[in-house]
Structures are given as C-alpha cells and as structure tokens.
Enzyme design. Structure first.
Site, PDB file in Angstrom:
ATOM      1  N   THR A  76       1.530  -7.172   1.287  1.00 31.56           N
ATOM      2  CA  THR A  76       1.820  -7.892   0.052  1.00 31.56           C
ATOM      3  C   THR A  76       3.306  -8.174  -0.025  1.00 31.56           C
ATOM      4  O   THR A  76       4.098  -7.648   0.750  1.00 31.56           O
ATOM      5  CB  THR A  76       1.410  -7.078  -1.192  1.00 31.56           C
ATOM      6  OG1 THR A  76       2.142  -5.848  -1.200  1.00 31.56           O
ATOM      7  CG2 THR A  76      -0.070  -6.803  -1.225  1.00 31.56           C
ATOM      8  N   PHE A 124      -9.685   0.684 -10.927  1.00 33.68           N
ATOM      9  CA  PHE A 124     -10.855   0.813 -10.075  1.00 33.68           C
ATOM     10  C   PHE A 124     -11.200   2.283  -9.915  1.00 33.68           C
ATOM     11  O   PHE A 124     -10.309   3.128  -9.854  1.00 33.68           O
ATOM     12  CB  PHE A 124     -10.600   0.156  -8.709  1.00 33.68           C
ATOM     13  CG  PHE A 124     -10.460  -1.326  -8.802  1.00 33.68           C
ATOM     14  CD1 PHE A 124     -11.563  -2.142  -8.692  1.00 33.68           C
ATOM     15  CD2 PHE A 124      -9.224  -1.910  -9.049  1.00 33.68           C
ATOM     16  CE1 PHE A 124     -11.449  -3.523  -8.811  1.00 33.68           C
ATOM     17  CE2 PHE A 124      -9.096  -3.279  -9.161  1.00 33.68           C
ATOM     18  CZ  PHE A 124     -10.215  -4.087  -9.044  1.00 33.68           C
ATOM     19  N   ARG A 143      -7.788 -13.259 -11.122  1.00 34.45           N
ATOM     20  CA  ARG A 143      -8.287 -12.245 -12.049  1.00 34.45           C
ATOM     21  C   ARG A 143      -7.132 -11.414 -12.588  1.00 34.45           C
ATOM     22  O   ARG A 143      -6.072 -11.341 -11.976  1.00 34.45           O
ATOM     23  CB  ARG A 143      -9.306 -11.330 -11.372  1.00 34.45           C
ATOM     24  CG  ARG A 143      -8.698 -10.500 -10.256  1.00 34.45           C
ATOM     25  CD  ARG A 143      -9.684  -9.488  -9.686  1.00 34.45           C
ATOM     26  NE  ARG A 143      -9.101  -8.824  -8.539  1.00 34.45           N
ATOM     27  CZ  ARG A 143      -8.289  -7.774  -8.623  1.00 34.45           C
ATOM     28  NH1 ARG A 143      -7.952  -7.261  -9.781  1.00 34.45           N
ATOM     29  NH2 ARG A 143      -7.792  -7.228  -7.525  1.00 34.45           N
ATOM     30  N   TYR A 157      11.336  -9.175   7.329  1.00 36.89           N
ATOM     31  CA  TYR A 157      12.265  -8.688   6.317  1.00 36.89           C
ATOM     32  C   TYR A 157      13.600  -9.409   6.461  1.00 36.89           C
ATOM     33  O   TYR A 157      14.069  -9.656   7.564  1.00 36.89           O
ATOM     34  CB  TYR A 157      12.479  -7.180   6.462  1.00 36.89           C
ATOM     35  CG  TYR A 157      11.219  -6.386   6.232  1.00 36.89           C
ATOM     36  CD1 TYR A 157      10.597  -6.400   4.990  1.00 36.89           C
ATOM     37  CD2 TYR A 157      10.649  -5.630   7.250  1.00 36.89           C
ATOM     38  CE1 TYR A 157       9.428  -5.694   4.771  1.00 36.89           C
ATOM     39  CE2 TYR A 157       9.490  -4.908   7.031  1.00 36.89           C
ATOM     40  CZ  TYR A 157       8.888  -4.942   5.787  1.00 36.89           C
ATOM     41  OH  TYR A 157       7.741  -4.236   5.575  1.00 36.89           O
ATOM     42  N   GLU A 177       2.208 -10.620  -7.666  1.00 39.01           N
ATOM     43  CA  GLU A 177       2.140  -9.965  -6.356  1.00 39.01           C
ATOM     44  C   GLU A 177       1.169 -10.709  -5.455  1.00 39.01           C
ATOM     45  O   GLU A 177      -0.013 -10.404  -5.410  1.00 39.01           O
ATOM     46  CB  GLU A 177       1.702  -8.511  -6.497  1.00 39.01           C
ATOM     47  CG  GLU A 177       1.790  -7.781  -5.184  1.00 39.01           C
ATOM     48  CD  GLU A 177       1.514  -6.298  -5.346  1.00 39.01           C
ATOM     49  OE1 GLU A 177       1.141  -5.685  -4.345  1.00 39.01           O
ATOM     50  OE2 GLU A 177       1.665  -5.768  -6.451  1.00 39.01           O
ATOM     51  N   LYS A 206       0.221   0.048   4.279  1.00 40.29           N
ATOM     52  CA  LYS A 206      -0.101   1.386   4.785  1.00 40.29           C
ATOM     53  C   LYS A 206      -1.340   1.982   4.131  1.00 40.29           C
ATOM     54  O   LYS A 206      -2.211   2.509   4.805  1.00 40.29           O
ATOM     55  CB  LYS A 206       1.092   2.319   4.574  1.00 40.29           C
ATOM     56  CG  LYS A 206       2.259   1.984   5.464  1.00 40.29           C
ATOM     57  CD  LYS A 206       3.410   2.926   5.208  1.00 40.29           C
ATOM     58  CE  LYS A 206       4.611   2.477   6.033  1.00 40.29           C
ATOM     59  NZ  LYS A 206       5.838   3.072   5.555  1.00 40.29           N
ATOM     60  N   HIS A 220      -1.855 -15.411   5.688  1.00 40.32           N
ATOM     61  CA  HIS A 220      -1.578 -15.673   7.098  1.00 40.32           C
ATOM     62  C   HIS A 220      -1.274 -14.363   7.808  1.00 40.32           C
ATOM     63  O   HIS A 220      -0.617 -13.485   7.258  1.00 40.32           O
ATOM     64  CB  HIS A 220      -0.385 -16.632   7.211  1.00 40.32           C
ATOM     65  CG  HIS A 220      -0.040 -16.971   8.618  1.00 40.32           C
ATOM     66  ND1 HIS A 220      -0.760 -17.873   9.353  1.00 40.32           N
ATOM     67  CD2 HIS A 220       0.950 -16.526   9.430  1.00 40.32           C
ATOM     68  CE1 HIS A 220      -0.218 -17.976  10.561  1.00 40.32           C
ATOM     69  NE2 HIS A 220       0.801 -17.159  10.624  1.00 40.32           N
TER      70      HIS A 220
END
Length: 108
Positions: free
Chosen positions: A37, A73, A68, A55, A43, A31, A48
């Site tokens: 994710t 940010f 990384r 769910y 995570e 959203k 795809h």
C-alpha cells in the site's frame, strides 16, 4: 436532487490528484497482509506488480472512485478476503470508459 450512480460496485467521485515521494512506512500492508500500500490521506492499493521497491520516487495518483468505507473485521483472514474483493472490483471498474479515460492522463 441528483441521483448517484453506482458503477461496477464503485461510487464515482470528482477526480482529484495527489502526489509525493514514496516513503517507507511500517510495512504492515506488505508484511502482514501481503498487499503493498501507499500511505496517503487515502490509502490506495497499488494494483500493478513492481519488480523492485521505489522508495524516494515521486508517485502521482488520480482518485476517481470510492469502493467502501473503513470497517472492522472479525479476523485478519476476513480483512484479507475483503481487500482482494476490493481489488477485483477496482480492476473491473478501471476497464470501464468512465474510469479508463484516466489511464493516459498527463498527470500520471
């Protein structure tokens, strides 16, 4: 001391498998960022594109590389830009033999 090789901007790691049911989270990835994710101890971003939600389905992942560390940010836009860079790195790396051999792994 063994030298660590960086492969296409990733750090290969000893592969490990995780799996479990897909549950609905807070929806921040899709959203707010526009990036679906999966919430796990790591995570992963699902590269795809799926036609529908899944769910309740069982998801199996093999973690094979590291791109990384987490970072702060200055803006939402810079985070989104970095995540898209990560996607490009992941897609290119997954085409390399070191990683592509896992595409047909029976665990998946």
């Amino acid at each position: 001391m063994r030298e660590i090789a960086w492969i296409k901007d990733t750090l290969p790691i000893e592969p490990w498998q995780i799996g479990g049911p897909v549950i609905k989270g807070f929806g921040r990835g899709s959203k707010v960022l526009g990036i679906p994710t999966v919430i796990t101890d790591v995570e992963p971003w699902l590269l795809h594109d799926f036609d529908a939600d899944f769910y309740g389905e069982e998801l199996h992942l093999i973690i094979v590389g590291y791109i990384r560390p987490e970072a702060n940010f200055p803006s939402l836009e810079s985070l989104i830009e970095k995540i898209h860079e990560d996607r490009t790195i992941a897609e290119e790396a997954l085409d390399l033999p070191m990683y592509s051999k896992f595409k047909d792994d029976p665990y998946l």
